[in-house]
Design a protein around this motif. Structure first.
Motif, PDB file in Angstrom:
ATOM      1  N   CYS A 232      20.217  -3.788  17.432  1.00  0.00           N
ATOM      2  CA  CYS A 232      20.233  -2.527  16.675  1.00  0.00           C
ATOM      3  C   CYS A 232      21.077  -1.469  17.385  1.00  0.00           C
ATOM      4  N   LEU A 233      20.876  -1.350  18.686  1.00  0.00           N
ATOM      5  CA  LEU A 233      21.597  -0.329  19.455  1.00  0.00           C
ATOM      6  C   LEU A 233      23.096  -0.623  19.502  1.00  0.00           C
ATOM      7  N   MET A 234      23.453  -1.902  19.536  1.00  0.00           N
ATOM      8  CA  MET A 234      24.877  -2.258  19.516  1.00  0.00           C
ATOM      9  C   MET A 234      25.505  -1.890  18.170  1.00  0.00           C
TER      10      MET A 234
ATOM     11  N   ASP B   9      18.391  -0.041   8.455  1.00  0.00           N
ATOM     12  CA  ASP B   9      18.239   1.267   9.105  1.00  0.00           C
ATOM     13  C   ASP B   9      18.037   1.002  10.600  1.00  0.00           C
ATOM     14  N   TYR B  10      19.165   0.708  11.271  1.00  0.00           N
ATOM     15  CA  TYR B  10      19.081   0.218  12.650  1.00  0.00           C
ATOM     16  C   TYR B  10      18.668   1.299  13.631  1.00  0.00           C
TER      17      TYR B  10
ATOM     18  N   VAL C 138      11.953  -9.398  20.758  1.00  0.00           N
ATOM     19  CA  VAL C 138      12.066  -7.993  20.336  1.00  0.00           C
ATOM     20  C   VAL C 138      13.146  -7.277  21.140  1.00  0.00           C
ATOM     21  N   TYR C 139      13.265  -7.635  22.449  1.00  0.00           N
ATOM     22  CA  TYR C 139      14.377  -7.069  23.225  1.00  0.00           C
ATOM     23  C   TYR C 139      15.711  -7.408  22.548  1.00  0.00           C
TER      24      TYR C 139
ATOM     25  N   ALA D 201      21.515   0.387  24.879  1.00  0.00           N
ATOM     26  CA  ALA D 201      21.541  -1.077  24.784  1.00  0.00           C
ATOM     27  C   ALA D 201      21.587  -1.690  26.181  1.00  0.00           C
ATOM     28  N   LEU D 202      22.378  -1.071  27.065  1.00  0.00           N
ATOM     29  CA  LEU D 202      22.467  -1.560  28.440  1.00  0.00           C
ATOM     30  C   LEU D 202      21.125  -1.439  29.148  1.00  0.00           C
TER      31      LEU D 202
END
Length: 794
Positions: free
Chosen positions: A136-138, A108-109, A129-130, A146-147
């Motif tokens: 996840c965002l990608m 569950d990204y 964690v970054y 993500a950027l």
């Protein structure tokens, strides 16, 4: 009054009851903790649940119950409890992190990203964690966020992989310029990283900067000659530049290197497309056939092969391929709407009975569906010729209908057409029965540049002056022609010179009678009638002077590097070489070769090939090589700095040991060699033995003149000193103020050394060149007679 007392009683009672519940909730919490510690997980869950019934805001109970659920493997319940902890205690960063990890593990990204974002508000320097957050965002394709997190990660730690990560996201977002900058930032820290450089090449390609993309792809291939991504990028870039042969070659490399790649069908189709556009239709058919052999229902390959069959007028095979496309579509197979529609239309048209009109041009410069024009030609009169078994009804040019007079199946028309921006011209014709034809005439632009001629013998300087070695009437000439096209004819003073007319850039050779001639005229014509016509003047005088000079034929080579791309530009070399030419005007120097602002490639070619051939062909006895420009002494090695050298790339420098290696090839041809570098120290490896106690040689010392010498003199130069060279000034003044018939190099070295030392600069180094033969001779500068002249080729 009674009412007030009653209300107070109620309030006290509620507070007391609440306090009892809170105490009971805490007791349940402690009981749960005790059970959890004793590995009584289900009992612990019961206690935590009772605690929460008594106090629904007790976040510790939710937190610990989540741990108990995790021990039982009940992930969803654990996540629910962590959600409650997150709601009740925003500052509990560990719970945000644990919640994020649980959601990440269950794929569950989106939810994981929300939890990580909250965690990073408190722990904004946690690199792992970054990385999870960006991943996840990608995955959920939220590239903008993500950027943002990648940039925050960069603020914590500036690593090349983070620049690369930002570049990759910018590339996905089509921020190609930003991506280019990020890839370059990554390469500053890891210049040999192939992935970073491939990314840079792709970002340049997407900006339509195809030459730059090719340059970066070439750099990758120098590191990894089998790199698929680099070949693909270079192929696509060459395709955009309409350099089909280069694109085809690169795709051929990929197909040979990666025959079992999962994308091999796409590679074959792409090369087939290139062949098709390049009008190599049989090669296109071959590639599409290979693709179909691997994937029989590849409708794209079937459709394109049909197109290629049409081009070679194999209508039967074209129809068969198109019908397969239609059948695959009818059975529910994968086929695009446009290909299916076009296939149906083509089948219909190809199956029409009777012959189509034949469309052609009678222009002199038309052949094989290509109309040849010059690069800058904007208009042409098309001579259209159409034949058919029946009356021709309609003709259109580029979609515009033309007037067709009454005919019996033959029509000739002359129509002007604007060619600006066109790659092809389309002509259509239709007969009275509706049989139609459409022909695409490709515009083939050819060069209109005049050929270039280069004489290898006799030596010819840039002033178009031929230096003849003797006064003989017949002279042997040898040279070559450089042109983008084949050569039609070569004439010298009207005499036709034989050469191979089927060879590009041909070599020619002949003997000519030069009696009573002071100049020659050469005329070269290529197959497109581009003409070179130049006059060359004959110089026989210097051969006589060289024969009488004790030092023999003496040449000096000036290398002047001043206009740098990445190093500071210099004014000094320009002034210094001008001063040295003035100083040498009264000395026996029979030819001056002056080369300006050379790249590394040009320097290597000049010393290893061009100078070698000139020295051997012209029987030079004494040679001076004078370098003025930036220099470096790095890692125990001396370098001259080419104008395209990069500060951070030692490989882009010109290694002085390479100069020595090049000169060794033709050292047997030369008696005296003197290398003067007004840059930096040459480095110990360039010297064989330093001359600490310099002895001034006499001009009457026969051995000093006849015996070989290989010497080098190096100053501190522009890299270590200012833009004004005390070294060159003193060298020139010593020559100018010399009143003797000759002056040995040792006298100049002593004068220069004294002047430079007084000026608080590093003392020049003078010695023998290691590896070159030296018989203890030396270099003398011999004064010229009043009537002597010097040939300066630039």
């Amino acid at each position: 009054m009674k009412i007030i007392k009653y209300l107070l009683f109620i309030l006290v009672f509620l507070v007391f009851a609440s306090s009892l519940e809170a105490q009971s909730a805490k007791k349940m919490l402690k009981a749960g903790n005790k059970s959890l510690k004793a590995n009584k997980t289900e009992e612990a869950i019961t206690h935590y649940t009772k605690a929460l019934e008594l106090n629904p805001t007790l976040s510790k109970a939710y937190l610990n119950r989540s741990k108990a659920y995790l021990e039982l493997g009940e992930i969803e319940k654990a996540i629910f409890d962590l959600d409650e902890v997150n709601r009740l205690d925003l500052k509990d960063e560990e719970s945000w992190l644990n919640n994020g990890n649980l959601n990440y593990n269950k794929d569950d990204y989106a939810k994981a990203a929300e939890k990580y974002a909250q965690y990073l508000l408190e722990k904004d320097k946690d690199i792992p964690v970054y990385n999870r957050q960006i991943e996840c965002l990608m995955i959920i394709e939220d590239y903008e966020r993500a950027l943002q997190f990648a940039k925050k990660k960069l603020e914590v730690e500036k690593l090349p992989e983070t620049y690369y990560q930002i570049a990759q996201i910018n590339f996905i977002l089509k921020n190609y310029r930003d991506a280019e900058i990020n890839y370059k930032d990554a390469l500053k820290e890891a210049s040999n990283n192939i992935d970073y450089r491939n990314g840079l090449a792709l970002s340049l390609y997407e900006q339509a900067r195809y030459d730059a993309a090719i340059t970066e792809a070439n750099r990758v291939l120098r590191q990894d000659k089998n790199n698929k991504v680099a070949y693909l990028t270079r192929a696509r870039s060459s395709h955009k530049k309409i350099e089909y042969s280069n694109a085809i070659n690169d795709m051929s490399h990929i197909i040979v290197l990666y025959p079992n790649d999962k994308e091999i069908v796409d590679y074959l189709n792409y090369r087939g497309d290139l062949y098709l556009e390049y009008s190599q239709h049989m090669n296109a058919i071959s590639d599409y056939s290979k693709s179909i052999g691997k994937d029989p229902e590849n409708t794209y390959a079937l459709f394109k092969r049909a197109q290629a069959y049409e081009e070679v007028t194999n209508t039967k095979e074209a129809i068969a391929d198109l019908e397969k496309v239609v059948a695959i579509g009818a059975s529910g197979g994968i086929v695009s709407a446009s290909i299916l529609s076009n296939s149906k239309t083509k089948v219909y048209n190809l199956r029409r009975e009777a012959k189509e009109p034949i469309i052609s041009l009678t222009n002199e410069n038309y052949q094989d569906q290509r109309l040849r024009i010059t690069y800058h030609q904007e208009q042409i009169d098309l001579q259209i010729y159409i034949t058919d078994d029946n009356t021709i009804e309609n003709i259109s040019l580029e979609g515009n209908s033309l007037t067709v007079e009454s005919n019996k199946g033959k029509v000739k028309l002359t129509e002007p057409i604007d060619l600006t921006g066109k790659e092809y011209i389309e002509i259509k014709a239709e007969d009275i029965y509706g049989n139609s034809a459409s022909t695409r005439i490709f515009i083939y632009r050819v060069e209109n540049n005049a050929p270039l001629v280069n004489f290898m013998l006799p030596y010819t300087n840039d002033n178009k002056e031929m230096l003849l070695d003797s006064d003989e009437s017949r002279v042997y000439f040898e040279g070559n022609i450089t042109d983008e096209s084949l050569i039609k004819s070569i004439l010298i003073d009207g005499i036709l010179i034989p050469f191979n007319q089927e060879e590009y850039n041909p070599i020619f050779a002949t003997n000519l009678d030069l009696r009573n001639k002071t100049k020659l005229t050469i005329k070269v014509i290529d197959i497109y009638d581009n003409i070179l016509e130049e006059d060359y003047f004959l110089n026989r005088e210097d051969a006589l002077y060289a024969a009488n000079s004790p030092m023999g034929k003496t040449w000096i080579v000036f290398i002047e590097n001043s206009e740098y791309e990445y190093f500071a530009s210099l004014d000094g070399p320009v002034k210094d070489i001008r001063l040295m030419k003035t100083a040498l005007a009264n000395y026996e120097v029979h030819n001056i070769i002056h080369r300006k602002d050379l790249t590394k490639k040009q320097m290597e070619r000049f010393f290893s090939i061009e100078l070698r051939d000139m020295v051997k062909n012209n029987q030079v006895n004494s040679l001076i090589v004078w370098y003025a420009g930036h220099g470096k002494f790095q890692n125990e090695t001396g370098y001259w700095i080419p104008v395209d050298a990069e500060r951070s790339d030692e490989f882009s420098y010109f290694n002085i040991n390479n100069l020595k290696a090049s000169m060794q090839v033709y050292s047997n041809e030369i008696t005296h060699t003197l290398v003067i570098t007004d840059a930096c120290e040459s480095g110990p490896s360039f010297y064989q033995a330093m001359r600490d106690d310099i002895v001034i040689r006499s001009c009457s010392e026969e051995k000093a003149i006849k015996y070989k010498s290989s010497q080098v003199l190096s100053s501190a130069g522009y890299e270590l000193a200012s833009d004004n060279s005390q070294f060159t000034m003193t060298f020139a003044n010593t020559l100018i103020n010399n009143s003797d018939y000759c002056i040995p190099i040792e006298s100049i070295v002593l004068n220069v050394g004294d002047a430079v030392t007084k000026d608080n600069q590093q003392k020049p180094q003078f010695g023998k060149i290691a590896g070159l033969q030296d018989e203890n001779g030396t270099f003398f500068f011999i004064k010229r007679s009043e009537t002597s002249t010097t040939d300066d080729d630039k």
